[in-house]
Scaffold this motif. Structure first.
Motif, mmCIF file in Angstrom:
data_model
loop_
_atom_site.group_PDB
_atom_site.id
_atom_site.type_symbol
_atom_site.label_atom_id
_atom_site.label_comp_id
_atom_site.label_asym_id
_atom_site.label_seq_id
_atom_site.Cartn_x
_atom_site.Cartn_y
_atom_site.Cartn_z
ATOM 1 N N CYS A 198 -24.095 8.554 -8.269
ATOM 2 C CA CYS A 198 -24.980 8.358 -9.423
ATOM 3 C C CYS A 198 -24.458 9.075 -10.665
ATOM 4 O O CYS A 198 -24.511 8.546 -11.770
ATOM 5 N N LYS A 200 -31.271 5.128 -21.508
ATOM 6 C CA LYS A 200 -31.871 4.660 -20.254
ATOM 7 C C LYS A 200 -31.043 3.560 -19.603
ATOM 8 O O LYS A 200 -31.101 3.385 -18.393
ATOM 9 N N THR A 201 -30.268 2.841 -20.398
ATOM 10 C CA THR A 201 -29.398 1.806 -19.813
ATOM 11 C C THR A 201 -28.225 2.430 -19.067
ATOM 12 O O THR A 201 -27.571 1.745 -18.275
ATOM 13 N N GLN A 220 -30.913 1.904 -11.837
ATOM 14 C CA GLN A 220 -32.199 1.983 -11.146
ATOM 15 C C GLN A 220 -32.093 2.586 -9.749
ATOM 16 O O GLN A 220 -32.984 3.312 -9.327
ATOM 17 N N ASP A 221 -31.030 2.291 -9.040
ATOM 18 C CA ASP A 221 -30.891 2.832 -7.685
ATOM 19 C C ASP A 221 -30.567 4.334 -7.682
ATOM 20 O O ASP A 221 -30.490 4.945 -6.625
ATOM 21 N N THR A 271 -32.437 6.514 -9.695
ATOM 22 C CA THR A 271 -33.596 7.244 -10.184
ATOM 23 C C THR A 271 -34.534 7.543 -9.033
ATOM 24 O O THR A 271 -34.697 6.751 -8.115
#
Length: 66
Positions: free
Chosen positions: A12, A57-58, A62-63, A65
């Motif tokens: 991440c 935020k982009t 999502q995976d 967070t």
């Protein structure tokens, strides 16, 4: 800043670092806030985070967070 094992050890963080995208205009804007407007670095960072929330935020997948 980067480790050879970063991609496998911290996927991440690796994705976030690869997604960073600061334009010259953004960097210049923050410099003006600090140098001309006399904001502290923390104040300028807070302002940037609020002003460019849709942008940063982009950078976060999502995976990653939770």
């Amino acid at each position: 800043m980067l480790s050879v094992k970063m991609k496998s050890k911290w996927p991440c963080v690796y994705k976030l670092v690869n997604n960073f995208n600061f334009s010259n205009e953004m960097i210049a804007e923050v410099a003006v806030w600090v140098d001309v407007d006399k904001m502290s670095h923390n104040e300028a960072a807070d302002k940037w985070i609020k002003q460019y929330e849709e942008k940063w935020k982009t950078w976060i997948l999502q995976d990653c967070t939770a």
